[in-house]
Design a protein around this motif. Sequence first.
Motif, short mmCIF file in Angstrom:
data_model
loop_
_atom_site.label_atom_id
_atom_site.label_comp_id
_atom_site.label_asym_id
_atom_site.label_seq_id
_atom_site.Cartn_x
_atom_site.Cartn_y
_atom_site.Cartn_z
N GLU A 30 9.08 48.30 -8.17
CA GLU A 30 9.82 48.81 -9.33
C GLU A 30 11.31 48.87 -9.08
OE1 GLU A 30 8.70 52.66 -7.14
OE2 GLU A 30 8.04 50.56 -7.23
N TRP A 48 10.37 44.47 -10.60
CA TRP A 48 9.34 44.54 -11.65
C TRP A 48 9.93 44.54 -13.05
CZ3 TRP A 48 8.40 48.67 -15.07
CH2 TRP A 48 7.24 48.54 -15.83
N LYS A 49 10.99 45.29 -13.26
CA LYS A 49 11.57 45.39 -14.59
C LYS A 49 12.57 44.27 -14.85
CE LYS A 49 13.89 48.62 -17.73
NZ LYS A 49 14.47 49.98 -17.88
N PHE A 91 2.74 47.15 -7.94
CA PHE A 91 3.45 46.22 -8.81
C PHE A 91 3.18 44.76 -8.46
CE2 PHE A 91 5.79 50.15 -9.48
CZ PHE A 91 5.97 50.13 -10.86
N GLU A 241 0.76 48.78 -15.09
CA GLU A 241 0.84 48.25 -13.73
C GLU A 241 -0.33 48.72 -12.87
OE1 GLU A 241 1.69 51.01 -14.53
OE2 GLU A 241 2.78 52.21 -13.09
#
Length: 279
Positions: A30, A48-49, A91, A241
Amino acid sequence: MSRRDEVLVSTEWVAAHTGDAAYRLVEVDEDTAAYAGGHIPDAIAWHWKDDLHAAPRRDFLDQEGLSALLARSGVGPDTTVVLYGGNNNWFATYAYWLLRYQGFDRVRLMDGGRKKWELEDRELVTEVPAPAAADPGPLAPVREEYRAFRDDVLAHIGGEGATMVDVRSPAEFSGEVMAPPHLPQEQAQVPGHIPGAANVPWASAAREDGSFKSDEELTSLYGGVGVTPDTDVIAYCRIGERSSHTWFVLHEILGYDRVRNYDGSWTEYGSLVGVPVEK
């Protein structure tokens, strides 16, 4: 039928293949703070983002965006991507699910993730690789059967042969909290769970070292709530997730065919108007 040997690689295998140009090792989390502090040699980082999502919308990369990510990550037409991450591959399994959903199949997961690698006192480095851009080749068609949307979930409630697995913590499932305690609590409008869902926290599938439990243990764990090879399963969590981890266990390891990840999860469902909620 178990597919464990097809989808997982061990920490020993990763250590033995360091520097092998046939593989692209990727750490997914993340944030990339842990990666910056030390990572497996030759690993690159996916945030992840920032790397996997199509801002400003709440959605992930489409096939064009994923192909671009693979290209700048140095993934060629014969390259296999090997994923790992922290928190029992939380993740990393999301990235795995996304790759498979978008039609990229040359992907494996390092069993145990960062946790197992660190427990074994294996080498971590701070040097960041700079792979040359490559062409990953064409993707297979999008696998819609791997993903559930809100209407699929509503149709699933109470359906014959259908099961719903809420992989959040018992406190989230009961409605005591909206999110894990260390995270903001305001993502959904109401607490609770989808009616009829069974609560099997995602981490129940992992051992203390972060690796997956045996096929026998996993079959018993999910069979205890009615999840069997012939059932139609939707897994969900808060943002999709943790449920990817459960999707990986059921679909990729145990080989259950009808398993979907509801990536909208509770942040979407818990904010819908007029839908049934249980506490």
